[in-house]
Design a protein around this motif. Structure first.
Motif, PDB file in Angstrom:
ATOM      1  N   ASP A 142       1.072   6.031  22.409  1.00 30.19           N
ATOM      2  CA  ASP A 142       0.581   7.387  22.151  1.00 30.19           C
ATOM      3  C   ASP A 142      -0.537   7.755  23.115  1.00 30.19           C
ATOM      4  OD1 ASP A 142       2.314   7.736  19.969  1.00 30.19           O
ATOM      5  OD2 ASP A 142       0.929   6.665  18.652  1.00 30.19           O
ATOM      6  N   HIS A 280      -6.639  19.299  21.598  1.00 31.43           N
ATOM      7  CA  HIS A 280      -5.499  18.454  21.221  1.00 31.43           C
ATOM      8  C   HIS A 280      -5.334  18.396  19.706  1.00 31.43           C
ATOM      9  CE1 HIS A 280      -3.275  14.665  20.521  1.00 31.43           C
ATOM     10  NE2 HIS A 280      -2.653  14.980  21.643  1.00 31.43           N
ATOM     11  N   SER A 281      -6.448  18.357  18.967  1.00 32.97           N
ATOM     12  CA  SER A 281      -6.382  18.310  17.503  1.00 32.97           C
ATOM     13  C   SER A 281      -5.769  19.585  16.935  1.00 32.97           C
ATOM     14  CB  SER A 281      -7.788  18.100  16.922  1.00 32.97           C
ATOM     15  OG  SER A 281      -8.310  16.852  17.300  1.00 32.97           O
ATOM     16  N   LYS A 283      -3.712  21.560  18.461  1.00 37.48           N
ATOM     17  CA  LYS A 283      -2.308  21.659  18.863  1.00 37.48           C
ATOM     18  C   LYS A 283      -1.421  20.681  18.099  1.00 37.48           C
ATOM     19  CE  LYS A 283       0.659  21.407  22.966  1.00 37.48           C
ATOM     20  NZ  LYS A 283       0.700  21.184  24.438  1.00 37.48           N
ATOM     21  N   SER A 284      -1.931  19.464  17.877  1.00 39.48           N
ATOM     22  CA  SER A 284      -1.101  18.412  17.286  1.00 39.48           C
ATOM     23  C   SER A 284      -1.292  18.249  15.780  1.00 39.48           C
ATOM     24  CB  SER A 284      -1.408  17.073  17.965  1.00 39.48           C
ATOM     25  OG  SER A 284      -2.745  16.675  17.697  1.00 39.48           O
ATOM     26  N   GLN A 286      -3.537  16.399  14.542  1.00 40.91           N
ATOM     27  CA  GLN A 286      -4.035  15.044  14.368  1.00 40.91           C
ATOM     28  C   GLN A 286      -5.520  14.976  14.716  1.00 40.91           C
ATOM     29  OE1 GLN A 286      -1.722  12.421  16.806  1.00 40.91           O
ATOM     30  NE2 GLN A 286       0.234  13.213  16.082  1.00 40.91           N
ATOM     31  N   SER A 288      -8.025  13.593  16.770  1.00 41.23           N
ATOM     32  CA  SER A 288      -7.866  12.933  18.062  1.00 41.23           C
ATOM     33  C   SER A 288      -9.142  12.363  18.644  1.00 41.23           C
ATOM     34  CB  SER A 288      -7.277  13.933  19.082  1.00 41.23           C
ATOM     35  OG  SER A 288      -6.075  14.490  18.609  1.00 41.23           O
TER      36      SER A 288
END
Length: 364
Positions: A142, A280-281, A283-284, A286, A288
């Motif tokens: 990942d 990123h958090s 978008k995903s 998660q 991150s």
């Protein structure tokens, strides 16, 4: 729990690093230092990663977080100042020998600074959860995928390699030049000059933090970082003319030109990583921060190891011989001067080119 336990483990290991028996052979001492240092740096990861994640979680506002990074940089500078004076402190007459002084000072830093101060966030800070956590574990693949799909993160990490690896490697020559060139082999005078130079770096770096924050808020982090790298490249050229016999207090100009990059590495760089983690958090879905901080820590540690390795190899290849004292060969001194000046210039310009042509003002 990671911070609480790791702070005391790191403090104990830091003290143990300096407990190598004096009567051991050089190879045995080297093996001891290597083993204890590996254990220390492995333990440090369990302290640094969760503590940095906590700093990311305090706020999601980019400017507030940048200000937070600037605030923590003051403590980074204080630590740097303390570090540079540890060896002169260990040489004080109140210790029966420098070996005893090193052990006492080492345990003092390990217990008072690393263990006691390091445990404070575990007691007083609380975690915040901004996004829904995923239940599946994060695998190595990942993180590789994260790097492959995030160009800006790769560039920022490469800049870290150039500065924390290449730039730190070049800067490691300054102590040898201060002792064996500027002061003709006088270790005490060279160590004191190194302490004063580091003090100048720290004080000027502290004064530079508000400047970095102000201009980053106005022009953006990327543009400010580019300007700092250009100034550091100029400082690399100036090093050729500053690290010479009889320079006196003019050596402070080295700190004036080159201290900004080290403040930027602990202020702007973590803020950029945090901004990328937030994107990123979102978008995903998660959380991150841990992955981004772990990658940043990995790159910083590997870069530091590369700097130490290159410095040791270069000192040997340059023809340097400590037994010669002030009578080092001309080629050895020249080699070290070239590494200090040209290494700083080249690493700064390469980092500037990467940011200038690979990342725009919005960090993309």
């Amino acid at each position: 729990p990671f911070i609480l336990i790791a702070s005391w483990v790191c403090g104990a290991l830091y003290g143990l690093v300096w407990m190598v028996p004096e009567h051991w052979s050089a190879n045995s001492q080297l093996g001891y230092f290597t083993l204890m240092s590996l254990l220390l740096y492995c333990s440090y990861v369990f302290l640094n990663v969760p503590m940095t994640c906590l700093s990311f979680e305090i706020s999601r506002d980019p400017q507030t977080r940048l200000a937070l990074m600037g605030f923590t940089t003051y403590f980074v500078k204080l630590g740097t100042l303390l570090y540079q004076w540890l060896f002169p402190l260990a040489q004080l007459a109140l210790f029966s020998s420098v070996f005893v002084g090193i052990k006492v000072v080492g345990w003092g830093v390990g217990i008072l600074v690393i263990a006691l101060l390091g445990m404070l966030p575990a007691i007083f800070c609380r975690e915040q959860q901004f996004v829904k956590q995923v239940s599946r574990p994060i695998r190595l693949g990942d993180s590789v995928e994260l790097l492959r799909n995030n160009k800006a993160l790769c560039i920022v990490l490469l800049v870290c390699v150039l500065q924390l690896g290449g730039g730190a490697f070049a800067a490691s020559m300054d102590y040898y030049l201060l002792v064996y060139y500027v002061h003709g082999g006088d270790i005490t005078a060279g160590a004191i000059d190194k302490g004063w130079l580091s003090t100048a770096y720290t004080l000027l770096g502290m004064l530079a933090i508000p400047v970095l924050l102000k201009f980053s808020a106005r022009a953006g982090k990327i543009k400010v970082l580019r300007g700092v790298l250009l100034l550091t490249a100029l400082g690399g050229i100036a090093k050729w003319f500053l690290f010479v016999p009889g320079i006196g207090w003019w050596i402070v100009f080295d700190a004036l030109l080159c201290t900004l990059i080290w403040s930027a590495m602990s202020t702007i760089m973590p803020a950029l990583i945090a901004d990328m983690s937030d994107k990123h958090s979102e978008k995903s879905g998660q959380h991150s921060a841990g992955r981004f901080v772990a990658l940043f820590t990995l790159v910083a540690n590997v870069s530091g190891a590369i700097a130490i390795l290159l410095a040791g190899v270069s000192i040997n290849l340059s023809g340097f011989d400590a037994a010669l004292g002030a009578h080092q060969t001309a080629s050895s001194i020249t080699n070290m001067r070239v590494i200090l000046a040209a290494g700083t210039f080249v690493c700064s310009m390469l980092a500037w080119l990467l940011i200038r042509y690979q990342i725009d003002g919005n960090g993309k």
